[in-house]
Design an enzyme around this catalytic site. Structure first.
Site: not given
Ligand code: SAM
Length: 314
Positions: A117, A119-121, A123, A141, A146, A188, A240
């Protein structure tokens, strides 16, 4: 099923959280960045020896973080969004707690890694730096906007060797030969965001019981799905969120489901703030908070495969 951006819980604890700057080692190194800031009139105080020292930072002073080797700490009010180092991708403005997942996953250069998961990337770009752009990252993502933002961020950070895919991670087939060498996964997922600290005035916005239940259900499914990648050795799960339902409870339920196939590893043994005592072994997880670790609220669990040929979940 997917959830959009985490809803921020608006707590004005921002003055407690310093401005953290992750040095992007794909483009530069710690010494060069320190020299650059010194030339811009900042005073470098060396490596922090305590959280109190970091808390006391003021004016145009900065230090190297107490725990993480490529992280600089500036006073909370420092705004570096227009700084050349930021606009050119040499530094990433990323909270310290958010740097823990990739650091603790620590794949060696050449590894195949999934960021489930992504975005925005931030990590993902940290993973790429740890891999020295050697190996393969599969970043997923579900949210197209995103993913577009992430594309820009990864390009600016000089990340190569990353396949960015707009797809629901739950629909990614673990048996696909493409992923047969994936040994590390960073997960994440979307969460309530209740640990996030805003940099402006605000008020508490607690998620409803229904939303928490829906998020926890998603987090459980996505964690269990990630564990089904056949070559997986190590997975880091992070949120978070401050809620036990999204953290310790998810980890406990999924570990139970997988029987003896995976175990918790003590994440960052010297980290002062541990998982809530929701089950025996939960102290292996770590937590972060403005008051105790001078970061946003955060949770990290590190899972490791116990043996080859793990059985499917019960
Ligand atoms: N790891 C990211 C970073 O450090 O920049 C932040 C991730 S954010 C907490 C959670 C992400 O999970 C969101 O961008 C959301 O669009 C994505 N997401 C939600 N459900 C998802 C799924 N079923 N498959 C893939 N991504 C998903």
């Amino acid at each position: 099923l997917s959830f959009p951006n985490p809803a921020p819980c608006l707590q004005d604890k921002s003055s407690q959280v310093p401005r953290y700057v992750r040095i992007n080692t794909l483009k530069t190194c710690v010494d060069d960045v320190i020299e650059f800031f010194k030339r811009q009139g900042y005073t470098y105080l060396g490596k922090a020896v305590s959280v109190e020292e970091m808390k006391a930072l003021s004016g145009k002073k900065f230090m190297l973080d107490l725990h993480l080797p490529e992280l600089l700490v500036f006073p909370s009010q420092t705004d570096l969004h227009d700084n050349l180092l930021y606009t050119s991708g040499h530094i990433i403005l990323q909270d310290k707690a958010s740097c823990l997942p990739a650091f603790l996953l620590g794949p060696v250069a050449g590894s195949h890694v999934i960021d489930a998961c992504a975005a925005p990337g931030n990590k993902t770009s940290h993973l790429a730096a740890i891999l020295k752009n050697k190996g393969q990252i599969f970043a997923f993502d579900v949210d197209p906007k995103r993913v577009a933002t992430m594309n820009t961020l990864l390009t600016r950070a000089g990340v190569t060797g990353c396949q960015l895919v707009q797809q629901d991670f739950l629909t990614v087939d673990p048996r696909d030969r493409k992923y047969s060498r994936v040994t590390h996964i960073l997960l994440d997922p979307s969460c309530s965001g209740s640990g996030m600290v805003t940099r402006g005035p605000g008020e508490e916005a607690a998620p409803s019981a229904e939303r928490l239940q829906a998020l926890a259900g998603f987090q459980h499914r996505v964690l269990s799905h990630a564990l089904s990648f056949p070559a997986l050795q190590c997975l880091v799960y992070s949120t978070c969120s401050l809620h036990q339902e999204e953290n310790e409870d998810v980890v406990q339920a999924v570990l139970q489901e997988w029987g003896s196939a995976f175990r918790l590893v003590t994440a960052f043994p010297s980290w002062p703030c541990r998982g809530l005592a929701a089950f025996s072994g939960a102290e292996s997880c770590l937590r972060a908070s403005p008051a105790e670790t001078l970061t946003h609220g955060f949770f990290v669990a590190v899972l490791e495969r116990c043996r080859e040929g793990a059985a499917a979940p019960r």
